[in-house]
Motif scaffolding. Structure first.
Motif, PDB file in Angstrom:
ATOM      1  N   ASN A  81       5.231   9.732   1.251  1.00  0.00           N
ATOM      2  CA  ASN A  81       6.472  10.303   0.704  1.00  0.00           C
ATOM      3  C   ASN A  81       6.530  10.275  -0.813  1.00  0.00           C
ATOM      4  OD1 ASN A  81       7.676  10.771   3.248  1.00  0.00           O
ATOM      5  ND2 ASN A  81       8.011   8.566   3.433  1.00  0.00           N
ATOM      6  N   MET A  82       6.230   9.099  -1.381  1.00  0.00           N
ATOM      7  CA  MET A  82       6.376   8.951  -2.835  1.00  0.00           C
ATOM      8  C   MET A  82       5.353   9.796  -3.581  1.00  0.00           C
ATOM      9  SD  MET A  82       8.505   7.483  -4.714  1.00  0.00           S
ATOM     10  CE  MET A  82      10.053   6.818  -4.229  1.00  0.00           C
ATOM     11  N   GLU A  94      -6.078   9.887   1.256  1.00  0.00           N
ATOM     12  CA  GLU A  94      -5.056   9.573   2.267  1.00  0.00           C
ATOM     13  C   GLU A  94      -5.756   9.348   3.603  1.00  0.00           C
ATOM     14  OE1 GLU A  94      -1.499   9.121   2.629  1.00  0.00           O
ATOM     15  OE2 GLU A  94      -2.403   8.655   4.552  1.00  0.00           O
ATOM     16  N   VAL A 104       0.362   3.366  -1.858  1.00  0.00           N
ATOM     17  CA  VAL A 104       0.376   2.928  -0.457  1.00  0.00           C
ATOM     18  C   VAL A 104       1.426   1.829  -0.314  1.00  0.00           C
ATOM     19  CG1 VAL A 104      -2.074   3.470  -0.087  1.00  0.00           C
ATOM     20  CG2 VAL A 104      -1.425   1.171  -0.816  1.00  0.00           C
ATOM     21  N   LYS A 105       1.754   1.480   0.936  1.00  0.00           N
ATOM     22  CA  LYS A 105       2.688   0.374   1.168  1.00  0.00           C
ATOM     23  C   LYS A 105       2.071  -0.913   0.604  1.00  0.00           C
ATOM     24  CE  LYS A 105       5.903   2.214   4.038  1.00  0.00           C
ATOM     25  NZ  LYS A 105       6.703   3.154   3.229  1.00  0.00           N
ATOM     26  N   ILE A 163       3.042   1.859  -7.782  1.00  0.00           N
ATOM     27  CA  ILE A 163       4.464   2.024  -7.429  1.00  0.00           C
ATOM     28  C   ILE A 163       4.796   1.145  -6.218  1.00  0.00           C
ATOM     29  CG2 ILE A 163       4.631   4.372  -8.385  1.00  0.00           C
ATOM     30  CD1 ILE A 163       4.648   5.390  -5.454  1.00  0.00           C
ATOM     31  N   ALA A 164       3.842   0.289  -5.827  1.00  0.00           N
ATOM     32  CA  ALA A 164       4.044  -0.567  -4.652  1.00  0.00           C
ATOM     33  C   ALA A 164       5.081  -1.657  -4.967  1.00  0.00           C
ATOM     34  CB  ALA A 164       2.725  -1.189  -4.233  1.00  0.00           C
ATOM     35  N   ALA A 165       6.178  -1.644  -4.229  1.00  0.00           N
ATOM     36  CA  ALA A 165       7.271  -2.571  -4.498  1.00  0.00           C
ATOM     37  C   ALA A 165       6.811  -4.022  -4.404  1.00  0.00           C
ATOM     38  CB  ALA A 165       8.411  -2.310  -3.516  1.00  0.00           C
ATOM     39  N   THR A 193      14.597   6.052  -4.051  1.00  0.00           N
ATOM     40  CA  THR A 193      14.455   7.146  -3.075  1.00  0.00           C
ATOM     41  C   THR A 193      14.939   8.514  -3.547  1.00  0.00           C
ATOM     42  OG1 THR A 193      16.419   6.277  -2.004  1.00  0.00           O
ATOM     43  CG2 THR A 193      14.341   5.907  -0.897  1.00  0.00           C
TER      44      THR A 193
HETATM   45  N1  LIG Z   1       9.902   5.598  -0.511  1.00  0.00           N
HETATM   46  C1  LIG Z   1      10.620   5.102  -1.528  1.00  0.00           C
HETATM   47  O1  LIG Z   1      11.731   5.494  -1.799  1.00  0.00           O
HETATM   48  C2  LIG Z   1      10.052   4.019  -2.433  1.00  0.00           C
HETATM   49  C3  LIG Z   1      10.868   3.455  -3.407  1.00  0.00           C
HETATM   50  C4  LIG Z   1      10.323   2.487  -4.245  1.00  0.00           C
HETATM   51  C5  LIG Z   1       8.993   2.111  -4.101  1.00  0.00           C
HETATM   52  N2  LIG Z   1       8.249   2.690  -3.133  1.00  0.00           N
HETATM   53  C6  LIG Z   1       6.859   2.269  -2.982  1.00  0.00           C
HETATM   54  O2  LIG Z   1       6.017   3.403  -2.927  1.00  0.00           O
HETATM   55  C7  LIG Z   1       4.890   3.107  -2.123  1.00  0.00           C
HETATM   56  C8  LIG Z   1       4.648   4.277  -1.191  1.00  0.00           C
HETATM   57  O3  LIG Z   1       5.794   4.439  -0.354  1.00  0.00           O
HETATM   58  P1  LIG Z   1       5.929   5.697   0.597  1.00  0.00           P
HETATM   59  O4  LIG Z   1       7.313   5.724   1.091  1.00  0.00           O
HETATM   60  O5  LIG Z   1       5.343   6.899  -0.066  1.00  0.00           O
HETATM   61  O6  LIG Z   1       4.921   5.230   1.790  1.00  0.00           O
HETATM   62  P2  LIG Z   1       4.229   6.118   2.889  1.00  0.00           P
HETATM   63  O7  LIG Z   1       4.981   7.397   3.108  1.00  0.00           O
HETATM   64  O8  LIG Z   1       3.941   5.232   4.053  1.00  0.00           O
HETATM   65  O9  LIG Z   1       2.828   6.542   2.191  1.00  0.00           O
HETATM   66  C9  LIG Z   1       1.723   5.709   2.073  1.00  0.00           C
HETATM   67  C10 LIG Z   1       0.520   6.458   2.675  1.00  0.00           C
HETATM   68  O10 LIG Z   1      -0.666   5.782   2.319  1.00  0.00           O
HETATM   69  C11 LIG Z   1      -1.548   5.793   3.435  1.00  0.00           C
HETATM   70  N3  LIG Z   1      -2.546   4.725   3.293  1.00  0.00           N
HETATM   71  C12 LIG Z   1      -2.540   3.454   3.785  1.00  0.00           C
HETATM   72  N4  LIG Z   1      -3.662   2.794   3.424  1.00  0.00           N
HETATM   73  C13 LIG Z   1      -4.403   3.663   2.699  1.00  0.00           C
HETATM   74  C14 LIG Z   1      -5.670   3.564   2.042  1.00  0.00           C
HETATM   75  N5  LIG Z   1      -6.406   2.447   2.081  1.00  0.00           N
HETATM   76  N6  LIG Z   1      -6.119   4.631   1.343  1.00  0.00           N
HETATM   77  C15 LIG Z   1      -5.401   5.773   1.302  1.00  0.00           C
HETATM   78  N7  LIG Z   1      -4.194   5.941   1.923  1.00  0.00           N
HETATM   79  C16 LIG Z   1      -3.702   4.889   2.589  1.00  0.00           C
HETATM   80  C17 LIG Z   1      -0.614   5.601   4.593  1.00  0.00           C
HETATM   81  O11 LIG Z   1      -1.220   5.972   5.816  1.00  0.00           O
HETATM   82  P3  LIG Z   1      -0.739   5.193   7.170  1.00  0.00           P
HETATM   83  O12 LIG Z   1       0.684   5.596   7.376  1.00  0.00           O
HETATM   84  O13 LIG Z   1      -1.678   5.710   8.220  1.00  0.00           O
HETATM   85  O14 LIG Z   1      -0.877   3.731   6.900  1.00  0.00           O
HETATM   86  C18 LIG Z   1       0.542   6.514   4.212  1.00  0.00           C
HETATM   87  O15 LIG Z   1       0.326   7.857   4.643  1.00  0.00           O
HETATM   88  C19 LIG Z   1       5.183   1.794  -1.390  1.00  0.00           C
HETATM   89  O16 LIG Z   1       4.381   0.762  -1.898  1.00  0.00           O
HETATM   90  C20 LIG Z   1       6.624   1.516  -1.663  1.00  0.00           C
HETATM   91  O17 LIG Z   1       6.864   0.138  -1.873  1.00  0.00           O
HETATM   92  C21 LIG Z   1       8.737   3.640  -2.284  1.00  0.00           C
END
Ligand SMILES: NC(=O)c1ccc[n+]([C@@H]2O[C@H](COP(=O)([O-])OP(=O)(O)OC[C@H]3O[C@@H](n4cnc5c(N)ncnc54)[C@H](OP(=O)(O)O)[C@@H]3O)[C@@H](O)[C@H]2O)c1
Length: 273
Positions: A10-11, A33, A68-69, A91-93, A117
């Motif tokens: 998403n991010m 990804e 990534v998470k 950007i990993a929290a 978000t």
């Molecule tokens: N969403 C928000 O509003 C928000 C706000 C603040 C901070 N953040 C931070 O932003 C980061 C990303 O969040 P998000 O919401 O975008 O997460 P997300 O949608 O789950 O995206 C992360 C992607 O990375 C993939 N992934 C996992 N391991 C990997 C690897 N080794 N190499 C390549 N890709 C890999 C995941 O695949 P799988 O699903 O198959 O594991 C997933 O598709 C997080 O660390 C979060 O703390 C997000």
């Protein structure tokens, strides 16, 4: 600037969408990804290079964005061979730069960010902190990437990202809560559910837009609509009597403390090699 995203969820999609909308050449963006579904979603939205594992595009990138998470970060970083000159933006929290640097074999060209978000619709705000080894030019690059999905501000110390988490990271949830309470109060006072919800939503939207477009601080805007002996004054007086400001402060302090604890837990759990 060649940008490689490690994680295309998403991010990453929000940042790529913003960069593309602002005119970044899609050929300069690459993504690694692991999830086939996320790869397909990303590929359908943007004509960017999407790989299943780190490849030459990742090696060539000027900037690597770790998206990534937090629990996947260690293995994701282990899969890349970071180049000395590459800027890594996380950007990993919660993941501290100390932990990230250790996982990257002592790499110090690191920026840590806390986005929120509303970035998903280009209306986010992210706070950034850079290690001293990051040059002004590199800081500009980080700001360009993060501000693609909204606003970006710098903080002078990494520990300040914990209060940032409690203010703007969690902030949208507090605003949704306020929206719920406004609507529920309207309903209790006899308004139809849909009308109360619409009033609450557009009041918050309108007030935020007014505050953003006016040069006045919120306190002045509040005073401007609070006439002596009027209805706003009657409601705000109850806020004061009930010490709502102090209670809100306690809630935000609790959020900030929890962010610190979670950062420590994350470093501890994943600290062992
Ligand atoms: N969403 C928000 O509003 C928000 C706000 C603040 C901070 N953040 C931070 O932003 C980061 C990303 O969040 P998000 O919401 O975008 O997460 P997300 O949608 O789950 O995206 C992360 C992607 O990375 C993939 N992934 C996992 N391991 C990997 C690897 N080794 N190499 C390549 N890709 C890999 C995941 O695949 P799988 O699903 O198959 O594991 C997933 O598709 C997080 O660390 C979060 O703390 C997000």
């Amino acid at each position: 600037m060649r940008i490689a995203f490690l994680g295309g969820g998403n991010m990453a999609a929000a940042l790529i969408g913003g960069l593309v909308a602002k005119g970044t050449d899609t050929r300069s963006i690459s993504v690694v990804e692991v999830s086939p579904a996320a790869r397909e979603r990303l590929g359908a939205r943007f004509p960017v290079h999407v790989a299943t594992a780190p490849d030459a595009a990742m090696q060539r990138a000027d900037v690597v964005v770790l998206a990534v998470k937090p629990q996947d970060a260690k293995s994701a970083l282990a899969s890349i061979a970071v180049q000395q000159q590459q800027l890594v933006i996380s950007i990993a929290a919660g993941l501290t730069l100390k932990t990230l640097s250790r996982w990257l074999g002592g790499h110090r060209k690191l920026v840590r960010c806390m986005p929120n978000t509303p970035a998903l619709i280009g209306a986010g705000i992210a706070a950034l902190y850079a290690l001293p080894e990051v040059s002004d030019e590199e800081k500009k690059k980080a700001e360009t990437i993060l501000s693609a999905a909204g606003e970006a501000v710098w903080v002078p110390e990494e520990r300040l990202l914990d209060p940032v988490t409690a203010v703007s990271g969690n902030g949208p949830a507090y605003v949704f809560w306020m929206m719920e309470q406004l609507a529920a109060a309207g309903e209790k006072l006899g308004l139809q559910k849909e009308v109360a919800h619409k009033l609450a939503l557009h009041t918050i939207l309108g007030a935020a837009k007014l505050a953003a477009s006016s040069g006045e601080p919120p306190a002045t805007l509040r005073k401007n609509v609070t006439s002596k002996g009027g209805t706003t004054e009657a409601a705000l007086k109850v806020f004061e009597e009930e010490k709502l400001a102090e209670r809100l402060l306690r809630a935000i302090e609790a959020g900030s403390r929890r962010a610190t604890e979670m950062g420590e837990e994350l470093g501890k759990d994943q600290g062992k090699d």
